[in-house]
Scaffold this active site. Structure first.
Site, short mmCIF file in Angstrom:
data_model
loop_
_atom_site.label_atom_id
_atom_site.label_comp_id
_atom_site.label_asym_id
_atom_site.label_seq_id
_atom_site.Cartn_x
_atom_site.Cartn_y
_atom_site.Cartn_z
N GLY A 141 -20.95 7.06 -7.82
CA GLY A 141 -21.14 6.82 -9.23
C GLY A 141 -19.84 6.89 -9.99
CG ASN A 142 -19.08 4.49 -13.40
OD1 ASN A 142 -18.12 3.78 -13.17
ND2 ASN A 142 -20.30 3.99 -13.60
CG ASP B 4 -26.50 2.95 -9.46
OD1 ASP B 4 -26.29 1.74 -9.65
OD2 ASP B 4 -26.34 3.80 -10.37
NE ARG B 5 -30.25 -0.53 -13.78
CZ ARG B 5 -30.36 -1.46 -14.72
NH1 ARG B 5 -29.32 -2.23 -15.01
NH2 ARG B 5 -31.49 -1.60 -15.40
#
Length: 255
Positions: free
Chosen positions: A10-11, A106-107
């Site tokens: 993730g970010n 990820d979604r």
């Protein structure tokens, strides 16, 4: 026993776990560093697990510059087959989105896992850098969702713009009506985001025309979900489970 290493980049944070068959046997959460090289990733992962145990790697990354680093890591430090979730990967879930390439991997993993574990229709609420709402229709199709500013970046923006405010621990305040600045901020954080979730989920259910079940995931899900009327369960490793399922489905459907 060899297994699958599922990695959700993730970010802000990277979550990864080792699966043996369908069981998540180990898992870790670390800060995402965007400049890491393949060699640095190799050294890092060696500190957590025996890479000889890994015969498959499934990676989801929302940080494009790290995709090459993970490919280098896989090639130099493992004997594993690498699958990066993205366009062309077979997930087994129809995509009803204007441009499926715009949907974060990820979604997609969250939607796949939620539908498999809890059934369709369903709504995933992922509390990450952004708060993502992802919707699976009654027919098991990914039909879109909502992106909202995440808890941490919203609070960081508030602290930067308001000189007299200060950072607080992300915990539930003793009461909604706060008696000091720290508790006031905590109340706004917890009940403000819980209210946002309820408002968006209600509208999604209204458009779907069904009472779609919900599942929360992400780093701050356990803080917000208990105060959101519409969130029914928390699944902290939903994304990793989605990566495992995508790995299996892509191999089956490609074979």
């Amino acid at each position: 026993m060899a297994g699958l290493l599922a990695i959700d980049v993730g970010n802000t944070q990277t979550v990864f776990g080792l699966f043996e068959d369908a069981e998540l046997v180990e898992h870790w959460r670390i800060a995402t560093e965007r400049s890491r090289s393949g060699d640095e990733l190799g050294a890092m992962f060696r500190a957590f697990l025996d890479l000889d145990r890994v015969d498959g790697l499934c990676v989801s990354t929302t940080v494009p510059q790290l995709a090459r680093s993970y490919a280098d890591f896989a090639a130099r430090y493992t004997r594993a087959e690498l699958l990066e979730v993205g366009p062309g990967v077979k997930t087994g879930m129809p995509m009803r989105y204007d441009d499926p390439r715009e949907v974060g991997p990820d979604r997609i993993a969250n939607a796949v896992a939620a539908a498999a574990r809890y059934g369709a229709p369903c709504i995933v609420v992922d509390f990450g850098t952004s708060t993502n709402f992802d919707v699976v229709s009654p027919d098991g199709e990914y039909v879109g969702g909502v992106l909202a500013p995440g808890v941490e970046i919203s609070m960081d923006a508030l602290f930067q713009r308001a000189a007299r405010l200060f950072k607080v621990d992300y915990v539930e305040p003793p009461t909604v009506i706060a008696k000091n600045t720290a508790a006031s901020l905590q109340s706004g954080l917890v009940y403000g985001f819980a209210g946002q979730v309820d408002g968006i989920v209600d509208r999604i259910r209204g458009e779907l025309g069904v009472e779609a079940q919900t599942v929360a995931t992400g780093g701050l899900a356990e803080l917000i979900a208990p105060h959101a009327r519409t969130l029914e369960r928390i699944d902290p490793f939903l994304t990793l489970e989605g990566l495992r399922l995508i790995w299996e489905r892509d191999r089956q459907l490609s074979g």
